[in-house]
Design a protein around this motif. Sequence first.
Motif, PDB file in Angstrom:
ATOM      1  N   GLY A 144       0.812  -1.214   0.000  1.00  0.00           N
ATOM      2  CA  GLY A 144       0.000   0.000   0.000  1.00  0.00           C
ATOM      3  C   GLY A 144       0.844   1.261   0.000  1.00  0.00           C
ATOM      4  N   LYS A 145       1.904   1.262   0.827  1.00  0.00           N
ATOM      5  CA  LYS A 145       2.784   2.444   0.908  1.00  0.00           C
ATOM      6  C   LYS A 145       3.531   2.661  -0.404  1.00  0.00           C
ATOM      7  N   LEU A 146       3.874   1.549  -1.050  1.00  0.00           N
ATOM      8  CA  LEU A 146       4.558   1.617  -2.347  1.00  0.00           C
ATOM      9  C   LEU A 146       3.596   2.180  -3.395  1.00  0.00           C
ATOM     10  N   MET A 147       2.354   1.668  -3.374  1.00  0.00           N
ATOM     11  CA  MET A 147       1.335   2.115  -4.338  1.00  0.00           C
ATOM     12  C   MET A 147       0.958   3.580  -4.125  1.00  0.00           C
ATOM     13  N   LEU A 148       1.048   4.046  -2.881  1.00  0.00           N
ATOM     14  CA  LEU A 148       0.737   5.447  -2.568  1.00  0.00           C
ATOM     15  C   LEU A 148       1.651   6.370  -3.380  1.00  0.00           C
ATOM     16  N   LYS A 149       2.889   5.898  -3.603  1.00  0.00           N
ATOM     17  CA  LYS A 149       3.851   6.692  -4.375  1.00  0.00           C
ATOM     18  C   LYS A 149       3.663   6.509  -5.881  1.00  0.00           C
ATOM     19  N   ILE A 150       3.281   5.286  -6.290  1.00  0.00           N
ATOM     20  CA  ILE A 150       3.213   4.976  -7.735  1.00  0.00           C
ATOM     21  C   ILE A 150       1.797   5.142  -8.301  1.00  0.00           C
ATOM     22  N   ILE A 151       0.843   4.366  -7.752  1.00  0.00           N
ATOM     23  CA  ILE A 151      -0.549   4.435  -8.231  1.00  0.00           C
ATOM     24  C   ILE A 151      -1.462   4.658  -7.017  1.00  0.00           C
ATOM     25  N   PRO A 152      -1.561   5.904  -6.529  1.00  0.00           N
ATOM     26  CA  PRO A 152      -2.342   6.158  -5.303  1.00  0.00           C
ATOM     27  C   PRO A 152      -3.835   5.838  -5.420  1.00  0.00           C
ATOM     28  N   SER A 153      -4.334   5.653  -6.673  1.00  0.00           N
ATOM     29  CA  SER A 153      -5.772   5.424  -6.850  1.00  0.00           C
ATOM     30  C   SER A 153      -6.148   3.945  -6.949  1.00  0.00           C
ATOM     31  N   ILE A 154      -5.146   3.053  -6.916  1.00  0.00           N
ATOM     32  CA  ILE A 154      -5.454   1.623  -7.020  1.00  0.00           C
ATOM     33  C   ILE A 154      -6.228   1.192  -5.772  1.00  0.00           C
ATOM     34  N   THR A 155      -7.265   0.372  -5.947  1.00  0.00           N
ATOM     35  CA  THR A 155      -8.053  -0.020  -4.772  1.00  0.00           C
ATOM     36  C   THR A 155      -7.910  -1.510  -4.457  1.00  0.00           C
ATOM     37  N   MET A 156      -7.918  -1.795  -3.157  1.00  0.00           N
ATOM     38  CA  MET A 156      -7.866  -3.171  -2.666  1.00  0.00           C
ATOM     39  C   MET A 156      -9.011  -3.360  -1.678  1.00  0.00           C
ATOM     40  N   MET A 188      -4.553   6.281  -1.153  1.00  0.00           N
ATOM     41  CA  MET A 188      -4.759   7.711  -0.915  1.00  0.00           C
ATOM     42  C   MET A 188      -5.891   7.978   0.073  1.00  0.00           C
ATOM     43  N   TYR A 189      -6.773   6.999   0.244  1.00  0.00           N
ATOM     44  CA  TYR A 189      -7.822   7.133   1.256  1.00  0.00           C
ATOM     45  C   TYR A 189      -7.317   6.622   2.606  1.00  0.00           C
ATOM     46  N   SER A 190      -6.745   5.403   2.607  1.00  0.00           N
ATOM     47  CA  SER A 190      -6.432   4.749   3.890  1.00  0.00           C
ATOM     48  C   SER A 190      -5.278   5.375   4.667  1.00  0.00           C
ATOM     49  N   PHE A 191      -4.127   5.584   4.024  1.00  0.00           N
ATOM     50  CA  PHE A 191      -2.956   6.057   4.777  1.00  0.00           C
ATOM     51  C   PHE A 191      -3.131   7.471   5.356  1.00  0.00           C
ATOM     52  N   PRO A 192      -3.637   8.439   4.555  1.00  0.00           N
ATOM     53  CA  PRO A 192      -3.843   9.767   5.136  1.00  0.00           C
ATOM     54  C   PRO A 192      -4.860   9.770   6.292  1.00  0.00           C
ATOM     55  N   ILE A 193      -5.886   8.895   6.218  1.00  0.00           N
ATOM     56  CA  ILE A 193      -6.870   8.808   7.311  1.00  0.00           C
ATOM     57  C   ILE A 193      -6.174   8.297   8.577  1.00  0.00           C
ATOM     58  N   MET A 194      -5.348   7.244   8.414  1.00  0.00           N
ATOM     59  CA  MET A 194      -4.608   6.697   9.565  1.00  0.00           C
ATOM     60  C   MET A 194      -3.707   7.758  10.183  1.00  0.00           C
ATOM     61  N   GLU A 195      -2.982   8.482   9.324  1.00  0.00           N
ATOM     62  CA  GLU A 195      -2.065   9.536   9.808  1.00  0.00           C
ATOM     63  C   GLU A 195      -2.837  10.647  10.517  1.00  0.00           C
ATOM     64  N   ALA A 196      -3.992  11.024   9.945  1.00  0.00           N
ATOM     65  CA  ALA A 196      -4.815  12.092  10.542  1.00  0.00           C
ATOM     66  C   ALA A 196      -5.361  11.651  11.904  1.00  0.00           C
ATOM     67  N   GLY A 197      -5.636  10.356  12.045  1.00  0.00           N
ATOM     68  CA  GLY A 197      -6.104   9.815  13.323  1.00  0.00           C
ATOM     69  C   GLY A 197      -5.039   9.943  14.396  1.00  0.00           C
TER      70      GLY A 197
END
Length: 277
Positions: A144-156, A188-197
């Motif tokens: 996920g962290k890798l994809m955040l840099k390359i394809i932030p819109s990919i969904t799992m 782009m949804y999950s990591f920023p939400i976690m960081e904001a928490g």
Amino acid sequence: MLDLQYKNIPINAWYARPKIVRGSIVLVHGFGEHSGRYMEGVIPRLLEENLAVLSYDNIGHGKSGGKRGHCPNYSSLLELLDNIIAKARLLNPNKPIFLYGHSMGGNLVLNYDLRIKSDLAGIVATSPYLKLAFAPPKWKMILGKLMLKIIPSITMSSGLNPQHISRIDQEVEKYIADPLVHDRVSPMYSFPIMEAGEWAIQNADKLRTKTLILHGTGDKIIDYRATEKLHNNSNSTELHLIEGGYHELHKDVGSKNTLDMIGIWLRNRLDLFYTLK
């Protein structure tokens, strides 16, 4: 229905109004769900307190536009919320405004108050998404962290277990059968939400608005101990831990008591607003 857009993304927003309006409340749903799931129980209880309710489906959710489970960035979620609050002010000028956020919505309403200077009468946060109660697989976090840099819109798949939303089987079945509920999430949804928490916990002493927080100790989705931490760091919060409560307290065993607790708290805040006026 309200005709709203956010940077060319159509936003499904709506408005419910009691006969007498004492104030407005903006309701923000959780991740993977939508505002329509609050029509039963929650909205009628808020209307009972003479609050006009304004709610919407977040970007990538429900009937709003955008790829399912993806958003441009975290600040776009706060900006959209700010637009909705402005709309609430326009519809009922000079009335107090409250925010009510569940799970991801709880994360957003708390961060809104911490980051954006606003004049709110009160905040309600139920099971706020500050920290997950389960650890996602390590490979998923690394990927996920890798994809955040390359394809932030990919969904799992978010890995959320629907059985953990409520102790009432019927509510779990309704959730699973709802065509507007999804379990897709982008980095782009999950990591920023976690960081904001995490950020909200560390900066909770800056919370300006009186805030009611409810969290179930049986929540297997979001960690109630993170909510306790935020509460301990703040002078503005009132925390009620619901013994054994699951994630969606408004759809769980004892939901009537939970909603009454919220309703009475909002009524007291409204009374205070008009006493001081």
